[in-house]
Design a protein around this motif. Structure first.
Motif, PDB file in Angstrom:
ATOM      1  N   VAL A 244     -12.281  33.408   8.317  1.00  0.00           N
ATOM      2  CA  VAL A 244     -13.099  33.268   7.102  1.00  0.00           C
ATOM      3  C   VAL A 244     -14.210  32.253   7.351  1.00  0.00           C
ATOM      4  N   GLY A 245     -13.881  31.133   7.975  1.00  0.00           N
ATOM      5  CA  GLY A 245     -14.880  30.109   8.282  1.00  0.00           C
ATOM      6  C   GLY A 245     -15.956  30.633   9.214  1.00  0.00           C
ATOM      7  N   SER A 246     -15.543  31.318  10.248  1.00  0.00           N
ATOM      8  CA  SER A 246     -16.490  31.858  11.223  1.00  0.00           C
ATOM      9  C   SER A 246     -17.474  32.829  10.563  1.00  0.00           C
ATOM     10  N   LYS A 247     -16.962  33.715   9.734  1.00  0.00           N
ATOM     11  CA  LYS A 247     -17.829  34.684   9.040  1.00  0.00           C
ATOM     12  C   LYS A 247     -18.755  33.979   8.047  1.00  0.00           C
ATOM     13  N   LEU A 248     -18.251  32.954   7.374  1.00  0.00           N
ATOM     14  CA  LEU A 248     -19.078  32.207   6.419  1.00  0.00           C
ATOM     15  C   LEU A 248     -20.214  31.488   7.140  1.00  0.00           C
ATOM     16  N   TRP A 249     -19.929  30.819   8.244  1.00  0.00           N
ATOM     17  CA  TRP A 249     -20.976  30.090   8.990  1.00  0.00           C
ATOM     18  C   TRP A 249     -21.986  31.076   9.577  1.00  0.00           C
ATOM     19  N   ARG A 250     -21.513  32.253  10.034  1.00  0.00           N
ATOM     20  CA  ARG A 250     -22.415  33.270  10.575  1.00  0.00           C
ATOM     21  C   ARG A 250     -23.367  33.782   9.478  1.00  0.00           C
ATOM     22  N   SER A 251     -22.827  34.042   8.292  1.00  0.00           N
ATOM     23  CA  SER A 251     -23.668  34.508   7.174  1.00  0.00           C
ATOM     24  C   SER A 251     -24.699  33.454   6.789  1.00  0.00           C
ATOM     25  N   LEU A 252     -24.271  32.199   6.746  1.00  0.00           N
ATOM     26  CA  LEU A 252     -25.213  31.106   6.429  1.00  0.00           C
ATOM     27  C   LEU A 252     -26.269  30.959   7.509  1.00  0.00           C
ATOM     28  N   SER A 253     -25.865  31.108   8.754  1.00  0.00           N
ATOM     29  CA  SER A 253     -26.821  31.024   9.867  1.00  0.00           C
ATOM     30  C   SER A 253     -27.893  32.094   9.733  1.00  0.00           C
ATOM     31  N   GLN A 254     -27.490  33.300   9.382  1.00  0.00           N
ATOM     32  CA  GLN A 254     -28.457  34.385   9.200  1.00  0.00           C
ATOM     33  C   GLN A 254     -29.379  34.098   8.018  1.00  0.00           C
ATOM     34  N   ALA A 255     -28.827  33.595   6.928  1.00  0.00           N
ATOM     35  CA  ALA A 255     -29.626  33.325   5.731  1.00  0.00           C
ATOM     36  C   ALA A 255     -30.651  32.217   5.972  1.00  0.00           C
ATOM     37  N   LEU A 256     -30.284  31.217   6.771  1.00  0.00           N
ATOM     38  CA  LEU A 256     -31.162  30.062   6.999  1.00  0.00           C
ATOM     39  C   LEU A 256     -32.012  30.184   8.259  1.00  0.00           C
ATOM     40  N   GLY A 257     -31.658  31.119   9.129  1.00  0.00           N
ATOM     41  CA  GLY A 257     -32.420  31.274  10.366  1.00  0.00           C
ATOM     42  C   GLY A 257     -32.151  30.176  11.378  1.00  0.00           C
ATOM     43  N   GLU A 258     -31.012  29.511  11.250  1.00  0.00           N
ATOM     44  CA  GLU A 258     -30.603  28.502  12.230  1.00  0.00           C
ATOM     45  C   GLU A 258     -29.081  28.451  12.267  1.00  0.00           C
ATOM     46  N   LYS A 259     -28.552  27.975  13.367  1.00  0.00           N
ATOM     47  CA  LYS A 259     -27.103  27.973  13.537  1.00  0.00           C
ATOM     48  C   LYS A 259     -26.454  26.962  12.591  1.00  0.00           C
ATOM     49  N   VAL A 260     -25.495  27.464  11.804  1.00  0.00           N
ATOM     50  CA  VAL A 260     -24.717  26.612  10.903  1.00  0.00           C
ATOM     51  C   VAL A 260     -23.283  26.622  11.400  1.00  0.00           C
ATOM     52  N   THR A 261     -22.735  25.438  11.546  1.00  0.00           N
ATOM     53  CA  THR A 261     -21.343  25.298  11.973  1.00  0.00           C
ATOM     54  C   THR A 261     -20.638  24.355  11.010  1.00  0.00           C
ATOM     55  N   LYS A 262     -19.343  24.288  11.156  1.00  0.00           N
ATOM     56  CA  LYS A 262     -18.551  23.376  10.338  1.00  0.00           C
ATOM     57  C   LYS A 262     -19.018  21.933  10.553  1.00  0.00           C
ATOM     58  N   SER A 263     -19.423  21.604  11.774  1.00  0.00           N
ATOM     59  CA  SER A 263     -19.794  20.221  12.098  1.00  0.00           C
ATOM     60  C   SER A 263     -21.213  19.849  11.661  1.00  0.00           C
ATOM     61  N   ASN A 264     -22.135  20.819  11.545  1.00  0.00           N
ATOM     62  CA  ASN A 264     -23.499  20.453  11.124  1.00  0.00           C
ATOM     63  C   ASN A 264     -23.803  20.867   9.689  1.00  0.00           C
ATOM     64  N   LEU A 265     -22.791  21.303   8.966  1.00  0.00           N
ATOM     65  CA  LEU A 265     -22.951  21.815   7.605  1.00  0.00           C
ATOM     66  C   LEU A 265     -23.695  20.835   6.689  1.00  0.00           C
ATOM     67  N   HIS A 266     -23.262  19.585   6.663  1.00  0.00           N
ATOM     68  CA  HIS A 266     -23.897  18.565   5.806  1.00  0.00           C
ATOM     69  C   HIS A 266     -25.385  18.434   6.124  1.00  0.00           C
ATOM     70  N   LYS A 267     -25.687  18.264   7.393  1.00  0.00           N
ATOM     71  CA  LYS A 267     -27.069  18.027   7.823  1.00  0.00           C
ATOM     72  C   LYS A 267     -27.973  19.207   7.458  1.00  0.00           C
ATOM     73  N   VAL A 268     -27.526  20.420   7.735  1.00  0.00           N
ATOM     74  CA  VAL A 268     -28.354  21.606   7.474  1.00  0.00           C
ATOM     75  C   VAL A 268     -28.579  21.799   5.978  1.00  0.00           C
ATOM     76  N   LEU A 269     -27.527  21.691   5.175  1.00  0.00           N
ATOM     77  CA  LEU A 269     -27.688  21.918   3.732  1.00  0.00           C
ATOM     78  C   LEU A 269     -28.460  20.785   3.054  1.00  0.00           C
ATOM     79  N   LYS A 270     -28.287  19.559   3.526  1.00  0.00           N
ATOM     80  CA  LYS A 270     -29.060  18.441   2.975  1.00  0.00           C
ATOM     81  C   LYS A 270     -30.551  18.677   3.228  1.00  0.00           C
ATOM     82  N   ARG A 271     -30.890  19.067   4.457  1.00  0.00           N
ATOM     83  CA  ARG A 271     -32.288  19.339   4.783  1.00  0.00           C
ATOM     84  C   ARG A 271     -32.821  20.526   3.960  1.00  0.00           C
TER      85      ARG A 271
END
Length: 187
Positions: free
Chosen positions: A60-87
């Motif tokens: 579930v986590g992997s699919k969620l991060w992949r969907s977010l990565s596609q939506a934002l056009g950059e790699k989203v992972t569990k570890s960079n989630l805060h940084k990407v969404l804050k930006r």
């Protein structure tokens, strides 16, 4: 509060994610994975706390991060989630402020740049003067007190003072740090 200080809550982050994914609400398990990841929990902690299979939670986590990565056009992972969404939230705030700035400036009666060229004071038909930060497009001060259209605005060359002149036959001097009128002159 400056944009650099924006720290979204888990709820704000979920609302943003749901907007980005454009498919409605997250499923219950996706929300669990997101909220727990947001607070730094491991997949193992989630599986134990919510009685799910570890492999299922990871999937579930992997699919969620992949969907977010596609939506934002950059790699989203569990570890960079805060940084990407804050930006992303900061960029949205700047974009929304600039849109608001452009709408408000639309019917200008008067404007002036501050001596350091960081701010713009504007007046339109609504008897209100706004001071804008040019770097962000955000309104930093709204000055209300005139009873008619403001036709002129001017920054003091040194002090944090703005002068405004209006059809109501007054000139007002405003303290830009507090937004308060410090003197009204009748003309």
């Amino acid at each position: 509060m400056t944009l650099e200080e924006v720290i979204p809550t888990a709820r704000e982050a979920i609302v943003l994610v749901e907007q980005l994914l454009k498919r409605g609400r997250l499923t219950t398990v996706q929300e669990i994975v997101f909220r727990q990841s947001w607070t730094g929990k491991t997949y193992l902690d989630m599986a134990i706390d919510y009685d799910y299979d570890l492999g299922y939670i990871k999937d579930v986590g992997s699919k969620l991060w992949r969907s977010l990565s596609q939506a934002l056009g950059e790699k989203v992972t569990k570890s960079n989630l805060h940084k990407v969404l804050k930006r992303t939230l900061q960029e949205q705030e700047i974009s929304n402020s600039k849109q608001h700035f452009n709408q408000q400036i639309g019917i200008l009666k008067a404007m002036a740049f501050s001596p350091d060229a960081k701010f713009l004071a504007s007046a339109n038909n609504d008897h209100i003067v706004k001071v804008w930060h040019l770097g962000t497009g955000k309104c930093v001060q709204t000055l209300e007190g005139h009873n008619a259209c403001v036709w002129s605005v001017a920054f003091h060359p040194i002090d944090q003072i703005l002068a405004t002149a209006s059809e109501d036959n007054t000139i007002k001097l405003w303290n830009l740090e507090t937004g308060s009128c410090v003197q009204t002159l009748k003309v």
